[in-house]
Design an enzyme around this catalytic site. Structure first.
Site, mmCIF file in Angstrom:
data_model
loop_
_atom_site.group_PDB
_atom_site.id
_atom_site.type_symbol
_atom_site.label_atom_id
_atom_site.label_comp_id
_atom_site.label_asym_id
_atom_site.label_seq_id
_atom_site.Cartn_x
_atom_site.Cartn_y
_atom_site.Cartn_z
ATOM 1 C CB SER A 108 54.692 35.340 -12.479
ATOM 2 O OG SER A 108 55.389 34.221 -12.596
ATOM 3 C CD GLU A 126 58.425 25.646 -15.108
ATOM 4 O OE1 GLU A 126 58.482 26.864 -14.717
ATOM 5 O OE2 GLU A 126 59.180 24.648 -14.735
ATOM 6 C CG ASP A 172 60.249 33.473 -8.847
ATOM 7 O OD1 ASP A 172 60.763 33.451 -7.869
ATOM 8 O OD2 ASP A 172 58.967 33.392 -8.979
HETATM 9 C C1 LIG Z 1 59.630 30.011 -7.837
HETATM 10 S S1 LIG Z 1 58.867 29.100 -9.235
HETATM 11 C C2 LIG Z 1 58.187 30.190 -10.152
HETATM 12 C C3 LIG Z 1 57.061 31.006 -9.626
HETATM 13 C C4 LIG Z 1 56.623 31.779 -10.788
HETATM 14 N N1 LIG Z 1 57.609 32.860 -11.387
HETATM 15 C C5 LIG Z 1 55.510 32.556 -9.981
HETATM 16 O O1 LIG Z 1 55.713 33.600 -9.378
HETATM 17 O O2 LIG Z 1 54.256 32.368 -10.055
HETATM 18 C C6 LIG Z 1 60.463 28.376 -10.037
HETATM 19 C C7 LIG Z 1 60.063 27.763 -11.291
HETATM 20 O O3 LIG Z 1 61.264 27.694 -12.003
HETATM 21 C C8 LIG Z 1 61.300 26.254 -12.684
HETATM 22 N N2 LIG Z 1 62.713 25.965 -12.889
HETATM 23 C C9 LIG Z 1 63.490 25.362 -12.017
HETATM 24 N N3 LIG Z 1 64.720 25.472 -12.592
HETATM 25 C C10 LIG Z 1 64.622 26.101 -13.821
HETATM 26 C C11 LIG Z 1 65.394 26.439 -14.778
HETATM 27 N N4 LIG Z 1 66.818 26.170 -14.690
HETATM 28 N N5 LIG Z 1 65.232 27.146 -15.946
HETATM 29 C C12 LIG Z 1 63.840 27.444 -15.991
HETATM 30 N N6 LIG Z 1 63.053 27.038 -15.219
HETATM 31 C C13 LIG Z 1 63.368 26.570 -13.796
HETATM 32 C C14 LIG Z 1 60.717 25.299 -11.566
HETATM 33 O O4 LIG Z 1 60.149 24.203 -12.315
HETATM 34 C C15 LIG Z 1 59.455 26.319 -11.196
HETATM 35 O O5 LIG Z 1 58.327 25.979 -11.764
#
Ligand SMILES: C[S@@+](CC[C@H](N)C(=O)[O-])C[C@H]1O[C@@H](n2cnc3c(N)ncnc32)[C@H](O)[C@@H]1O
Length: 289
Positions: A108, A126, A172
């Site tokens: 994203s 992140e 996400d």
């Molecule tokens: C589904 S991926 C995101 C993909 C990205 N939005 C894309 O579309 O390319 C979810 C991400 O959230 C991060 N994550 C997990 N828990 C989180 C939190 N509580 N706060 C922020 N980031 C978090 C993970 O490390 C991961 O990189």
């Protein structure tokens, strides 16, 4: 935190999410006034499709892999759909070599940075330290970007409303933890309380354990005035058989988006279909007045 997006980048769920995201950006860009993109779960920004992690799952081959032939040429849709896909395709082209097989897929942040204007602002959050490090390297030197290594729920509260009073917020999460569906809906609630005119997208997986229904029900109960649900199943939903599809809860979608998705959704469903359980649906959970 075990989830790493590199194993899943470019899969059918990414394809749906990023195509929708690019349509939202395109509509926001129609006004000169700058806006904020807040990516609460940003990932690393760009993914190798032939790296060890992606090769372990090969998920992208049934995702973005269905949109390009082995030589990297676009496999076209009907003209009216192809026009809607153009911004998404342009960014994919910008990170791949022309005339070569597809080798990279943007996350994203990658889509946003290629498509947004000099005046727009991008806030990338992140939590995973390693992915945060990769993200920092990816965005290095881009003056539009602020990156934050914290919890998404805090970022949403801390950075809304934006001074621009225009923005798009992507929620996400990886849905690894039992309370993540509720926390995700709470993030939407908290964000909307602070910034009721913002455009929001909350992504969710369809996995056969009722999570998708729970997210939609709890989101609908927030009773926000303009809430649209777009859901794409690529196969039959079977308990304990992983990701059968995904959906997006869209709050304050720019007005042409529902019409565009009505046109694109069935075509995406046909292209990404894995068995007879494939389905596309688009529903207003709370319709505009
Ligand atoms: C589904 S991926 C995101 C993909 C990205 N939005 C894309 O579309 O390319 C979810 C991400 O959230 C991060 N994550 C997990 N828990 C989180 C939190 N509580 N706060 C922020 N980031 C978090 C993970 O490390 C991961 O990189």
């Amino acid at each position: 935190m075990n989830y790493r997006h590199v194993y899943h980048a470019g899969n059918h769920a990414d394809v749906l999410k990023h195509i929708v995201m690019m349509r939202v950006f395109l509509h926001l860009k129609k006004k000169d006034k700058p806006f904020l993109f807040l990516d609460a779960h940003a990932g690393t920004g760009l993914y190798a499709l032939w790296g060890d992690e992606a090769l372990k799952t090969l998920e992208w081959q049934d995702g973005v892999g269905r949109f390009y032939d082995p030589a990297g040429r676009a496999i076209p849709f009907a003209a009216e759909c192809e026009t809607l896909l153009e911004p998404w395709r342009q960014v994919i082209a910008s990170v791949n070599e022309s005339g070569q097989p597809l080798s990279r897929y943007p996350g994203s942040p990658g889509f946003a940075l290629q498509f947004l204007r000099k005046s727009d602002r991008v806030l990338l959050n992140e939590l995973h330290p390693e992915d945060h490090g990769k993200l920092a390297a990816f965005v290095s030197g881009d003056k539009r970007v602020t990156i934050n290594e914290g919890d998404a729920a805090i970022a949403v509260k801390a950075h809304l409303p934006p001074p621009e009073r225009r923005g798009f917020i992507l929620i996400d999460p990886p849905y690894e933890l039992d309370d993540e569906p509720r926390r995700a809906v709470q993030m939407l609630r908290d964000g909307h309380r602070r910034f009721a005119t913002g455009a929001f997208a909350l992504w969710y997986p369809v996995t056969g354990d009722g999570l998708a229904r729970l997210v939609a029900k709890e989101a609908q109960a927030l009773a926000m005035p303009k809430m649209l649900k777009a859901e794409l199943l690529v196969r039959e939903v079977i308990v304990d058989r992983g990701l059968a599809g995904s959906g997006l809860i869209l709050v304050n979608p720019p007005w042409p988006l529902a019409d565009e998705l009505n046109m694109l959704g069935p075509a995406l469903c046909k292209r990404l279909r894995q068995d007879d359980g494939a389905r596309w649906s688009l529903d207003w959970l709370n319709a505009p007045d």
